[in-house]
Design a protein around this motif. Structure first.
Motif: not given
Length: 778
Positions: A478, A480, A558, A562, A601, A610-613, A616-617
């Motif tokens: 992970k 971030q 990402k 952004t 965020n 549909g987006t993620e805050p 991170e992945a």
């Protein structure tokens, strides 16, 4: 993009280690901490008639004492950690260790009782209060004797001491031998050793009844596996158990996913008593209670034509399992498969029998059985070259797998359940570099003859090897970006000094354009990353590194997406470097990664559906098969004619581990591996008497190489990238150790090669006394 691959960057983890600020298991101190000592069997094989804990429980300061009967339903054999692969016709008898001896002890040091006290001193004293009645039985240690009719049985219900039998073959070896110009047959032995890490094993456990949660600090290489196993055994959900593998002072394999009795019992006692409990293995315990590696006997032969080309190899060998087999057939399968080496072997016939003995369990240790296979093949080639009158390096060159033959299917099943296939390689340049670096031609033509004229015994050795690395099933990571601009990376594997905090940071930095000092890497904490398998088989950089790479790639996208919204431009017009994103050609028009993390965020306003805050992945990587590293080691050695003590004058390693992430860390891995290989070859051997008693269970009697015995290693590399992972990397953690025994044997033979006698070294480890016996026909 900030490029960090291939740079010898110093390690992120070292400052804390050098300042003494790093946490090890024994550093864990908790309020109300209790301490554990174990009563262990003094016999290699004995029936347990009774255990009386009354006096121990009455001693002031003793909180509890437990024997097998006190464990209730918790007493059960441990799990089979690595089931054997589906080899046709295989025989396998599963016998796994129990927490405390109930019926009989099967090796010296097996735990019989557990004492929990206010201090380790009190716990140790209380061990002397325990009354135990034994019926001593005959012990089996010799592999061939253990298979004879009437031998004492380690596990009576089996009726035999056979743990497993596996036959793998391809081609027609009988026909190859019949057609051969030369068939070389020899018996080879490779004896046992211990791992001897700087830090012995240890476990601390704390049960928090308010949080309904168990925390365990463990010197393990596989924290996720231990968490899952403990949760199942203790009737807890996996979310109720946190396992932390902090800094580990050397793992080398025996600290893998073992479920040692101590790992099982300390958390159980902590929950039962409602107080934190600690056990730290002492050095004497380590010799008996931590797993060993290496004892095998091979009856092997090689068939060649008159030009020295291999027609076939046959190998029948015995493998010492010790008293139990929780690790399945990993070790003997490694030996069986690695024997094929860098060479074209048209016909191969190999049978191994794994044997139960009244000795400590055997599990992987750095090299994990590969030493044995390399030793057998390289020794057979040396002997064949001498008998055919072919240069020992030339016979290797003639038999190398050609570079255009990859991927190369060896036609046998490997330990990872798949057919053994070499992904890539090019062996001739490796050998050429090693010969050039060691000055082989000049040594043979000038240095050695001059030394012999002066009465000095100098020898040279050059051997080749392959190393199966980077096996699955998978690892995850992970990544971030924090609001501060720092980057965090978490993965489920443990670290024992491999430099993960630096190498993984370099992998992430390659994608995110940040300094590696700004990347915080967390390994070995199941609260930080939930899934994983562990650190073993030289797989960290290959599998976890690839997972980190994949996660960082997603975070990179990402970041660009952004930043593109922020600058109102196309993603292709952006550059990530030095912790910032800027528009191409306008470096002053930039935004920091930390600021972008804030934009990703938002605390107010609408979020695009549909987006993620966050930036991170989490990604996972599972290779289709293992990546095959390779190399050559070369050594010049001088043997004292009176004491037969060898001194290494020069040592060269040429290695191919695919893409090199950090040459400084790689050099450290190889140097450490060679040091252990030297110990395995010439110093470290466990000695037993006929009743299974270990005779040299102390660092006063079990010899280790010192800084005076281990030379500075000169290294070079070739690169054939692996096509099986996105980084092109192959493992390197065990490469230093694998070929050293074969190298020592060849170089010592060369040094002691006299016209009056021909010396053959067919065993490891050696010592000056044993070398004297061999050189005098013993």
């Amino acid at each position: 993009m900030t490029h960090s691959f291939g740079k010898p960057l110093t390690r992120n983890e070292d400052p804390r280690l050098l300042r003494g600020e790093a946490l090890f298991v024994d550093d864990v101190e908790l309020p109300g901490l209790l301490h554990v000592a174990f009563l262990r069997s003094p016999h290699a094989h004995a029936r347990l008639l009774s255990v009386d804990l009354g006096a121990a429980r009455a001693r002031p300061g003793v909180i509890a004492a437990y024997a097998a009967e006190d464990l209730g339903d918790y007493w059960k054999p441990g799990p089979l950690l690595v089931p054997p692969p589906p080899v046709p016709g295989m025989v396998f008898h599963q016998c796994c260790q129990v927490p405390l001896v109930k019926d009989k002890a099967r090796h010296v040091g097996e735990p019989v009782a557990m004492v929990v006290a206010e201090s380790r001193y009190i716990a140790e004293d209380a061990l002397g209060d325990i009354a135990v009645e034994w019926e001593v039985l005959d012990a089996v240690g010799d592999l061939e004797a253990a298979l004879q009719p009437g031998a004492a049985l380690v596990h009576e219900h089996l009726g035999v001491n056979v743990a497993a039998k596996v036959h793998q073959h391809r081609g027609d070896y009988a026909a190859a031998a019949k057609a051969a110009a030369l068939v070389v047959r020899r018996r080879f032995t490779y004896d046992r050793g211990a791992s001897i890490p700087m830090e012995t094993r240890g476990v601390v456990a704390q049960w928090d009844p308010r949080a309904d949660r168990l925390t365990v600090w463990d010197t393990t290489q596989a924290p996720v596996v231990i968490r899952n196993g403990l949760a199942a055994m203790l009737g807890l959900s996996e979310r109720q158990v946190r396992v932390v593998a902090p800094n580990i002072g050397g793992g080398f394999g025996p600290k893998m996913m073992m479920f040692y009795p101590e790992e099982v019992l300390v958390p159980w006692a902590a929950m039962r008593l409602g107080r934190p409990v600690k056990w730290i293995e002492d050095r004497l315990e380590h010799f008996f209670a931590t797993t060993h590696e290496r004892s095998q006997i091979h009856d092997a032969e090689i068939a060649l034509d008159a030009s020295g080309r291999i027609l076939g190899v046959k190998d029948v060998f015995l493998h010492d399992n010790g008293a139990y087999d929780p690790y399945g057939l990993t070790l003997p399968l490694n030996s069986q498969c690695t024997l094929l080496g860098c060479y074209v072997v048209p016909a191969y016939d190999s049978v191994f029998t794994a044997v139960f003995t009244n000795r400590t369990l055997v599990t992987p240790y750095r090299g994990a059985g590969r030493q044995h296979g390399v030793f057998v093949m390289e020794r057979l080639l040396d002997i064949a070259a001498r008998q055919l009158g072919i240069d020992r390096n030339e016979i290797r060159r003639r038999n190398f797998i050609p570079p255009d033959a990859f991927p190369y299917d060896q036609g046998v099943i490997y330990q990872d359940f798949s057919r053994l296939s070499y992904d890539s390689g090019n062996y001739a340049p490796i050998l050429a570099k090693a010969l050039d670096a060691i000055g082989y031609d000049r040594f043979i033509a000038e240095t050695q003859p001059r030394a012999r004229a002066e009465g000095r015994a100098l020898g040279i050795g050059v051997v080749c090897y392959v190393e199966g690395t980077g096996i699955g099933p998978y690892e995850g990571a992970k990544v971030q970006v924090q609001g501060s601009g720092k980057v965090s990376l978490a993965t489920g594997i443990g670290s024992q000094g491999q430099g993960h905090a630096t190498a993984f940071a370099q992998v992430v930095a390659e994608q995110l354009g940040v300094d590696i000092r700004d990347i915080e890497v967390t390994t070995g904490d199941t609260d930080q990353f939930y899934w994983g398998v562990g650190t073993f088989a030289s797989r960290g950089a290959v599998v976890a590194g690839s997972a980190a790479h994949e996660a960082a790639k997603v975070v990179r996208q990402k970041i660009l997406k952004t930043a593109a919204r922020h600058f109102e431009c196309a993603e292709e017009d952006l550059v990530i470097a030095d912790g910032k994103v800027h528009v191409v050609g306008v470096p002053d028009h930039s935004i920091t990664l930390g600021a972008l993390a804030g934009l990703a965020n938002p605390m107010r306003g609408a979020v695009t559906p549909g987006t993620e805050p966050g930036l991170e992945a989490t990604s996972y990587f599972g290779p289709a098969g293992g990546a095959t590293a390779s190399g050559a080691h070369a050594m010049i050695v001088e043997v004292d004619p009176l004491t037969l003590r060898p001194t290494i004058l020069d040592y060269v390693v040429v290695h191919d581990c695919g893409t090199v992430i950090n040459p400084l860390i790689l050099a450290g891995q190889i140097q450490g591996g060679v040091a252990q290989g030297i110990g395995n070859a010439f110093f470290e051997q466990l000695h037993w008497d006929e009743q299974g008693q270990l005779m040299n269970a102390s660092l006063a009697d079990y010899l280790l190489p010192t800084a005076l015995d281990v030379p500075r290693i000169r290294m070079d590399h070739t690169v054939t990238p692996s096509p099986l992972n996105p980084l092109g990397v192959k493992g390197a953690g065990e490469a230093g150790a694998i070929p050293v025994g074969a190298l020592f044997a060849q170089a010592l033979e060369d040094a002691l090669d006299l016209p009056s006698k021909e010396i053959e070294i067919l065993e490891m480890p050696l010592s000056p006394s044993r070398l004297w016996e061999i050189s005098n026909g013993g």
